[in-house]
Design an enzyme around this catalytic site. Structure first.
Site, PDB file in Angstrom:
ATOM      1  N   GLU A 112       0.806  -1.365   0.082  1.00  0.00           N
ATOM      2  CA  GLU A 112      -0.103  -0.098   0.082  1.00  0.00           C
ATOM      3  C   GLU A 112       0.869   1.280  -0.031  1.00  0.00           C
ATOM      4  O   GLU A 112       0.618   2.228  -0.681  1.00  0.00           O
ATOM      5  CB  GLU A 112      -0.892   0.046   1.352  1.00  0.00           C
ATOM      6  CG  GLU A 112      -2.127  -1.219   0.939  1.00  0.00           C
ATOM      7  CD  GLU A 112      -2.641  -1.380   2.349  1.00  0.00           C
ATOM      8  OE1 GLU A 112      -2.163  -1.468   3.354  1.00  0.00           O
ATOM      9  OE2 GLU A 112      -3.835  -1.533   2.207  1.00  0.00           O
ATOM     10  N   GLU A 132      -3.800  -9.594   4.151  1.00  0.00           N
ATOM     11  CA  GLU A 132      -4.160  -9.109   5.311  1.00  0.00           C
ATOM     12  C   GLU A 132      -5.525 -10.078   5.812  1.00  0.00           C
ATOM     13  O   GLU A 132      -5.757 -10.619   6.833  1.00  0.00           O
ATOM     14  CB  GLU A 132      -5.002  -7.875   5.170  1.00  0.00           C
ATOM     15  CG  GLU A 132      -3.680  -6.647   5.170  1.00  0.00           C
ATOM     16  CD  GLU A 132      -3.280  -6.417   3.904  1.00  0.00           C
ATOM     17  OE1 GLU A 132      -3.549  -6.787   2.900  1.00  0.00           O
ATOM     18  OE2 GLU A 132      -2.848  -5.162   3.765  1.00  0.00           O
TER      19      GLU A 132
HETATM   20  N1  DAK Z   1       5.211  -7.654  11.223  1.00  0.00           N
HETATM   21  C1  DAK Z   1       6.006  -7.859  12.344  1.00  0.00           C
HETATM   22  N2  DAK Z   1       7.217  -8.606  12.302  1.00  0.00           N
HETATM   23  C2  DAK Z   1       7.499  -9.231  10.860  1.00  0.00           C
HETATM   24  C3  DAK Z   1       6.585  -8.894   9.852  1.00  0.00           C
HETATM   25  C4  DAK Z   1       5.366  -7.656  10.284  1.00  0.00           C
HETATM   26  N3  DAK Z   1       4.479  -7.616   9.000  1.00  0.00           N
HETATM   27  N4  DAK Z   1       6.884  -9.454   8.840  1.00  0.00           N
HETATM   28  C5  DAK Z   1       8.142 -10.189   9.176  1.00  0.00           C
HETATM   29  N5  DAK Z   1       8.332  -9.867  10.492  1.00  0.00           N
HETATM   30  C6  DAK Z   1       9.337 -10.372  11.377  1.00  0.00           C
HETATM   31  C7  DAK Z   1       9.254 -11.831  11.577  1.00  0.00           C
HETATM   32  O1  DAK Z   1       8.186 -11.911  12.757  1.00  0.00           O
HETATM   33  C8  DAK Z   1      10.590 -12.326  11.896  1.00  0.00           C
HETATM   34  O2  DAK Z   1      10.907 -11.973  13.207  1.00  0.00           O
HETATM   35  P1  DAK Z   1      11.668 -12.823  14.088  1.00  0.00           P
HETATM   36  O3  DAK Z   1      11.146 -14.262  14.208  1.00  0.00           O
HETATM   37  O4  DAK Z   1      13.035 -13.092  13.519  1.00  0.00           O
HETATM   38  O5  DAK Z   1      11.752 -12.138  15.507  1.00  0.00           O
HETATM   39  C9  DAK Z   1      11.544 -11.515  10.910  1.00  0.00           C
HETATM   40  O6  DAK Z   1      10.874 -10.485  10.394  1.00  0.00           O
HETATM   41  C10 DAK Z   1      11.826 -12.263   9.760  1.00  0.00           C
HETATM   42  O7  DAK Z   1      10.801 -12.796   9.267  1.00  0.00           O
HETATM   43  P2  DAK Z   1      10.576 -14.327   8.805  1.00  0.00           P
HETATM   44  O8  DAK Z   1      11.518 -15.133   9.724  1.00  0.00           O
HETATM   45  O9  DAK Z   1       9.034 -14.670   8.676  1.00  0.00           O
HETATM   46  O10 DAK Z   1      11.229 -14.202   7.383  1.00  0.00           O
HETATM   47  P3  DAK Z   1      11.003 -15.306   5.976  1.00  0.00           P
HETATM   48  O11 DAK Z   1      11.820 -15.088   5.162  1.00  0.00           O
HETATM   49  O12 DAK Z   1      10.799 -16.874   6.654  1.00  0.00           O
HETATM   50  O13 DAK Z   1       9.498 -14.968   5.765  1.00  0.00           O
HETATM   51  C11 DAK Z   1       7.818 -13.285   5.135  1.00  0.00           C
HETATM   52  C12 DAK Z   1       9.180 -13.534   4.980  1.00  0.00           C
HETATM   53  C13 DAK Z   1       7.658 -11.707   4.713  1.00  0.00           C
HETATM   54  C14 DAK Z   1       7.260 -14.235   4.105  1.00  0.00           C
HETATM   55  C15 DAK Z   1       7.039 -13.572   6.446  1.00  0.00           C
HETATM   56  O14 DAK Z   1       7.811 -12.708   7.394  1.00  0.00           O
HETATM   57  C16 DAK Z   1       5.838 -12.822   6.586  1.00  0.00           C
HETATM   58  O15 DAK Z   1       4.686 -13.580   6.055  1.00  0.00           O
HETATM   59  N6  DAK Z   1       5.544 -11.674   7.015  1.00  0.00           N
HETATM   60  C17 DAK Z   1       4.160 -11.315   7.325  1.00  0.00           C
HETATM   61  C18 DAK Z   1       3.596 -10.713   6.007  1.00  0.00           C
HETATM   62  C19 DAK Z   1       2.224  -9.922   6.395  1.00  0.00           C
HETATM   63  O16 DAK Z   1       1.385 -10.601   6.653  1.00  0.00           O
HETATM   64  N7  DAK Z   1       2.262  -8.700   6.143  1.00  0.00           N
HETATM   65  C20 DAK Z   1       0.923  -8.175   6.183  1.00  0.00           C
HETATM   66  C21 DAK Z   1       0.655  -7.455   7.381  1.00  0.00           C
HETATM   67  S1  DAK Z   1      -0.898  -6.927   7.599  1.00  0.00           S
HETATM   68  C22 DAK Z   1      -5.029  -0.883   9.038  1.00  0.00           C
HETATM   69  C23 DAK Z   1      -4.460  -0.601   7.842  1.00  0.00           C
HETATM   70  C24 DAK Z   1      -3.365  -1.218   7.392  1.00  0.00           C
HETATM   71  C25 DAK Z   1      -2.880  -2.466   7.964  1.00  0.00           C
HETATM   72  C26 DAK Z   1      -3.490  -2.676   9.016  1.00  0.00           C
HETATM   73  C27 DAK Z   1      -4.808  -2.107   9.638  1.00  0.00           C
HETATM   74  N8  DAK Z   1      -6.187  -0.114   9.612  1.00  0.00           N
HETATM   75  C28 DAK Z   1      -6.703   0.920   8.963  1.00  0.00           C
HETATM   76  C29 DAK Z   1      -6.867  -0.547  11.022  1.00  0.00           C
HETATM   77  C30 DAK Z   1      -2.135  -3.341   7.377  1.00  0.00           C
HETATM   78  C31 DAK Z   1      -1.792  -4.405   7.414  1.00  0.00           C
HETATM   79  C32 DAK Z   1      -0.653  -5.252   7.202  1.00  0.00           C
HETATM   80  O17 DAK Z   1       0.284  -4.793   6.517  1.00  0.00           O
END
Ligand code: DAK
Length: 258
Positions: A112, A132
């Site tokens: 985004e 998400e």
């Molecule tokens: N948040 C916090 N930590 C994160 C993270 C995230 N989004 N993405 C990765 N990390 C952290 C992991 O927890 C890990 O930390 P440690 O375990 O080493 O302490 C470190 O970064 C390395 O990640 P991985 O070990 O998982 O690394 P991999 O290469 O194995 O995997 C990955 C990479 C990017 C595929 C995986 O980390 C992953 O799936 N991450 C989450 C991606 C995700 O779901 N992103 C979307 C987040 S939701 C809102 C408006 C906007 C939003 C929300 C609300 N409102 C108006 C209310 C936005 C929401 C989002 O963006």
């Protein structure tokens, strides 16, 4: 100005802002969004800067909003605290061109953020997603609105309902990304593009940006009307006189941003 979660650098008339929370793949938290907004508005106000690049690391542009922070929130915190609206959209106030240089993951809020920039240049390892839905939320920083405008309703639905990742080639084919570069060359190549833009007359570049952004907010006939007013305004600038005189005199233009 020194920051904790971003790095800034100025190269001639180009400012580069690098998201810098490597331990969490540049997950976007309040501090980072405050600092990013601050840096963007400072560069926008700086007469020496004509184009801004936002980039991340080789592995991640940004892996989304910080899930560890969000996990603690309830409705009360996000609604009363005006989560996202408070500090995520400062970039929309920036009037100079802003380029996202995306390497690695641009997920959720990271995708985004890239879409809030004026154009996206990607490395060949870039991966875009709106995952998400897998967390029990919908895209909340413009993803449901900007993604279909960029890639079509069909593909936006596909991406946001499955949460799957789209690689750089698919993103370029779909219209989300303007150009793809080998990862190691990305920043160098995007700086070349930014410097090209920075050499253009600034007022005119700002008008191009404003006119194209208006196309997203209005009807075709109102947009054309807006474009025509700006087009006429170009003839009040010195740079229009200089640009056309330079062409006719077969010499490089010397723009003065006036
Ligand atoms: N948040 C916090 N930590 C994160 C993270 C995230 N989004 N993405 C990765 N990390 C952290 C992991 O927890 C890990 O930390 P440690 O375990 O080493 O302490 C470190 O970064 C390395 O990640 P991985 O070990 O998982 O690394 P991999 O290469 O194995 O995997 C990955 C990479 C990017 C595929 C995986 O980390 C992953 O799936 N991450 C989450 C991606 C995700 O779901 N992103 C979307 C987040 S939701 C809102 C408006 C906007 C939003 C929300 C609300 N409102 C108006 C209310 C936005 C929401 C989002 O963006």
């Amino acid at each position: 100005m020194s920051y904790n979660t971003i790095l800034t650098e100025v190269d001639d008339k180009v400012a580069v802002i690098t998201l810098n929370r490597p331990q969490v793949l540049n997950a976007l938290n309040d501090e980072l969004m405050d600092e990013l907004g601050n840096a963007l508005l400072s560069f926008d106000a700086d007469d020496k800067i004509a184009c801004i690049i936002i980039t991340g690391s080789e592995k991640a542009f940004a892996a989304g909003a910080d899930i560890a922070t969000m996990a603690k929130y309830g409705f009360n915190e996000v609604y009363r605290g005006d989560f996202i609206s408070r500090n995520w959209e400062e970039i929309r106030k920036v009037r100079k061109p802003v380029i996202a240089a995306v390497s690695g993951f641009a997920l959720g809020g990271g995708c985004e953020l890239a879409m809030m920039c004026d154009t996206i240049m990607a490395a060949d390892n870039a991966k875009f997603a709106q995952p998400e839905v897998k967390l029990g939320i919908i895209p909340g920083a413009g993803g449901t609105q900007r993604l279909p405008r960029a890639v079509s309703k069909a593909k936006a639905m596909d991406l946001a309902l499955t949460g799957r990742m789209m690689d750089a080639v698919e993103a370029e084919r779909s219209g989300l990304v303007a150009r793809i570069f080998p990862q190691a060359e990305l920043l160098k190549e995007v700086k070349v593009i930014a410097k090209t833009i920075a050499e253009m007359p600034l007022l005119t570049a700002m008008m191009v940006k404003e006119a194209i952004n208006t196309s997203y907010e209005t009807t075709l006939s109102e947009g054309i009307h807006f474009e025509r007013r700006l087009f006429h305004a170009c003839f009040a600038t010195q740079d229009q006189k200089e640009g056309m005189a330079a062409f006719l005199e077969k010499r490089p233009a010397k723009f003065t941003n006036s």
